[in-house]
Design an enzyme around this catalytic site. Structure first.
Site, PDB file in Angstrom:
ATOM      1  N   PRO A  78       0.825  -1.223   0.000  1.00 16.41           N
ATOM      2  CA  PRO A  78       0.000   0.000   0.000  1.00 16.41           C
ATOM      3  C   PRO A  78       0.856   1.269   0.000  1.00 16.41           C
ATOM      4  CG  PRO A  78      -0.721  -1.521   1.725  1.00 16.41           C
ATOM      5  CD  PRO A  78       0.588  -2.034   1.202  1.00 16.41           C
ATOM      6  N   GLU A  94       3.332  -8.109   8.380  1.00 14.43           N
ATOM      7  CA  GLU A  94       3.402  -6.639   8.342  1.00 14.43           C
ATOM      8  C   GLU A  94       4.261  -6.126   7.193  1.00 14.43           C
ATOM      9  OE1 GLU A  94       1.240  -4.837  10.244  1.00 14.43           O
ATOM     10  OE2 GLU A  94       0.735  -6.942  10.570  1.00 14.43           O
ATOM     11  N   ARG A 102      -2.346  -9.654 -20.564  1.00 17.59           N
ATOM     12  CA  ARG A 102      -3.302  -9.490 -21.661  1.00 17.59           C
ATOM     13  C   ARG A 102      -2.826  -8.499 -22.716  1.00 17.59           C
ATOM     14  NH1 ARG A 102      -6.547  -5.219 -21.276  1.00 17.59           N
ATOM     15  NH2 ARG A 102      -8.447  -6.159 -22.110  1.00 17.59           N
ATOM     16  N   ASP A 118     -10.367  -0.764 -24.801  1.00 15.82           N
ATOM     17  CA  ASP A 118     -10.567  -0.816 -23.354  1.00 15.82           C
ATOM     18  C   ASP A 118     -10.805   0.542 -22.738  1.00 15.82           C
ATOM     19  OD1 ASP A 118     -10.182  -3.517 -23.244  1.00 15.82           O
ATOM     20  OD2 ASP A 118      -8.039  -3.356 -22.854  1.00 15.82           O
TER      21      ASP A 118
HETATM   22  C1  4F9 Z   1      -0.356  -4.478  -2.065  1.00 15.53           C
HETATM   23  C2  4F9 Z   1      -2.250  -3.543  -0.952  1.00 15.53           C
HETATM   24  C3  4F9 Z   1      -0.659  -3.685  -3.153  1.00 15.53           C
HETATM   25  C4  4F9 Z   1      -2.503  -2.773  -2.076  1.00 15.53           C
HETATM   26  C5  4F9 Z   1       0.227  -6.041   0.397  1.00 15.53           C
HETATM   27  C6  4F9 Z   1      -0.923  -6.034   2.250  1.00 15.53           C
HETATM   28  C7  4F9 Z   1      -1.159  -4.401  -0.942  1.00 15.53           C
HETATM   29  C8  4F9 Z   1      -0.837  -5.202   0.246  1.00 15.53           C
HETATM   30  N1  4F9 Z   1      -1.712  -2.862  -3.137  1.00 15.53           N
HETATM   31  N2  4F9 Z   1      -1.528  -5.199   1.395  1.00 15.53           N
HETATM   32  N3  4F9 Z   1       0.137  -6.533   1.643  1.00 15.53           N
END
Ligand code: 4F9
Length: 258
Positions: free
Chosen positions: A89, A116, A154, A169
């Site tokens: 994130p 984590e 794709r 798309d």
């Molecule tokens: C990875 C959330 C990519 C959003 C990896 C927990 C993640 C994520 N985008 N959330 N580990």
């Protein structure tokens, strides 16, 4: 293109990549997906991949050693240099533009964290780019990796047939997709817009462009401000807006009448 995935759940990632367009791209050898499990590169009796976090607090952190060993074997498994991506994130947001850039690379690796996350020192030394698929927390990077494999897979030459063509798309021109209709022409849920039955290809293209612009304006206005519209598109959007206002007024009047 080759995609190497470092994950504690290789079966899950392989199964995600085995279906549909991307599965077929692998069968046609347009795309190669390989998985690497850090647990296979541990050196202790318990095959430990994580440990508690310095500074305290809940949650475990993925250890440097098994990941370093995994990445070394992974890098040496093919001659091409590999662009290593960590999914989290905290990363830059994935966009169709970033997907298109990744799809042109001969080889990328996707590092999936669990718990984590991963020891920061490993990220600093081994990772080229950190990407997020959205502002939410997953229980690991695997689903994000599956998203990237799908979006990038794709786009490989020959993965899509003409009917699926990537030019049509959503987002291929920075706009949302237009509405689509199939049989029957008349249904209890409504009728197909007349212009789509007219056979007038120019009128149909114009209607679709207008719908794309209008929906983007209604649903994702920030996409329009990020992008300059030509005179033709501005005129189409104005037309959509006028029709939209008329439609909303009629709806309000009808509601008052009831
Ligand atoms: C990875 C959330 C990519 C959003 C990896 C927990 C993640 C994520 N985008 N959330 N580990």
């Amino acid at each position: 293109m080759r995609i190497d995935v470092v994950t504690l759940f290789p079966d899950f990632v392989r199964q995600c990549a085995a279906v549909g367009v991307v599965g077929r791209a692998q069968q046609r050898e347009l795309l190669q997906v390989e998985t690497w499990n850090p647990r296979d590169y541990t050196t202790d009796r318990h095959r430990t991949v994580d440990s508690s976090s310095y500074g305290g607090g809940p949650g475990m952190v993925m250890l440097i050693q098994p990941l370093r060993a995994t990445l070394e074997v992974m890098r040496n498994a093919a001659p091409e240099p590999v662009h290593v991506i960590y999914l989290s994130p905290q990363g830059a947001r994935l966009t169709q533009g970033r997907v298109e850039a990744l799809a042109k690379r001969p080889r990328i690796a996707l590092l999936c964290g669990r718990y984590e996350g991963v020891d920061e020192r490993l990220l600093t030394h081994e990772v080229d780019e950190e990407l997020s698929i959205g502002d939410y927390v997953l229980s690991g990077g695997e689903l994000a990796a599956a998203v990237i494999i799908d979006a990038v897979g794709r786009l490989q030459d020959g993965a899509l047939n003409d009917a699926q063509s990537a030019e049509q798309d959503s987002f291929s021109d920075g706009l949302l997709d237009c509405p689509h209709y199939a049989k029957p022409v008349h249904d209890a849920l409504g009728s197909v817009p007349e212009v789509l039955l007219s056979g007038d290809h120019a009128a149909i293209a114009r209607w679709r462009q207008k719908q794309s612009l209008g929906r983007t304006w209604l649903r994702r206005p920030e996409l329009l401000s990020q992008r300059a519209l030509d005179a033709q598109s501005r005129a189409l959007l104005d037309e959509f807006r006028r029709e939209h206002v008329q439609y909303e007024q009629k709806r309000q009047n009808d509601a008052v009448d009831d």
